[in-house]
Design a protein around this motif. Structure first.
Motif, PDB file in Angstrom:
ATOM      1  N   GLU A  60       0.710  -1.323  -0.077  1.00 53.63           N
ATOM      2  CA  GLU A  60      -0.042  -0.125  -0.044  1.00 53.63           C
ATOM      3  C   GLU A  60       0.719   1.319  -0.015  1.00 53.63           C
ATOM      4  O   GLU A  60       1.912   1.487   0.682  1.00 53.63           O
ATOM      5  N   ASN A 105       6.124  -0.587   7.891  1.00 52.52           N
ATOM      6  CA  ASN A 105       5.820   0.692   7.309  1.00 52.52           C
ATOM      7  C   ASN A 105       7.265   1.502   6.922  1.00 52.52           C
ATOM      8  O   ASN A 105       8.113   1.291   7.777  1.00 52.52           O
ATOM      9  N   ASP A 154       0.993   5.493   0.003  1.00 48.17           N
ATOM     10  CA  ASP A 154       0.351   6.660   0.359  1.00 48.17           C
ATOM     11  C   ASP A 154       1.308   7.719   0.491  1.00 48.17           C
ATOM     12  O   ASP A 154       2.072   8.070   1.474  1.00 48.17           O
ATOM     13  N   LYS A 155       1.536   8.621  -0.639  1.00 49.40           N
ATOM     14  CA  LYS A 155       2.428   9.516  -0.662  1.00 49.40           C
ATOM     15  C   LYS A 155       3.840   8.931  -0.386  1.00 49.40           C
ATOM     16  O   LYS A 155       4.260   8.460  -1.431  1.00 49.40           O
ATOM     17  N   ASN A 202       4.695   7.149   2.126  1.00 47.95           N
ATOM     18  CA  ASN A 202       4.716   6.122   3.206  1.00 47.95           C
ATOM     19  C   ASN A 202       4.356   4.862   2.376  1.00 47.95           C
ATOM     20  O   ASN A 202       3.440   4.733   1.452  1.00 47.95           O
TER      21      ASN A 202
END
Length: 179
Positions: free
Chosen positions: A118, A175, A120-121, A123
């Protein structure tokens, strides 16, 4: 006969010599001005015919005709150029995740697979699947070494470690914050 009308009056006769001198000066001035104007016009005519001005005028007419004929094409080209500039601007602003994903894939040992990713910008949340905790441990060690030496990620954080039934499979979620 003194009472009769005499149309020829010789008493008030104008002297021709005085008028003749004035007329001669005026005639001389008129002739010199006429000669000056005609010679200047001939000089200008020769200069214009020898100058590139008529050729430039012809070229200007041809160019304006071509522009009027290709006006729709110019509009199309301007539109295409504007769109390609906008696309290039968007491409330059877009972050590239290929390098980060390639770095992660290079660090994965044999027996560990990527289950999900995944993004997100800046991350990345990556879930790994493995049959052995030893392989997960070697992967985490490799990631922390890479983080300390190359500084590819600003932070590597373990989110969770789950074990499957009978402890035969393990899921690791981490992460990653990119720089």
């Amino acid at each position: 006969m003194k009472n009769s009308i005499n149309l020829l009056d010789y008493k008030n006769k104008i002297h021709p010599k005085q008028d003749h001198v004035k007329h001669r000066h005026l005639r001389l001035i008129a002739i010199s001005l006429l000669f000056l104007v005609s010679s200047l016009s001939m000089i200008f005519f020769i200069l214009i015919t020898l100058s590139p001005l008529p050729q430039l005028r012809k070229q200007e007419k041809i160019a304006s005709f071509n522009l009027t004929q290709s006006h729709p094409d110019i509009i199309k080209l301007a539109l295409i150029k504007e769109r390609t500039d906008k696309i290039q601007e968007l491409i330059n602003k877009r972050p590239y995740y290929d390098k980060t994903l390639k770095t992660i894939q290079e660090k994965i040992p044999r027996g560990v697979t990527i289950d999900s990713v995944e993004i997100d910008k800046n991350n990345f949340s990556v879930t790994f699947l493995s049959n052995s905790l030893l392989q997960i441990d070697s992967f985490l060690n490799e990631m922390t070494k890479s983080d300390e030496t190359k500084k590819e990620f600003s932070r590597v954080k373990i989110v969770n470690l789950l074990s499957g039934e009978n402890s035969t499979s393990f899921l690791l979620t981490i992460n990653l914050n990119t720089l």
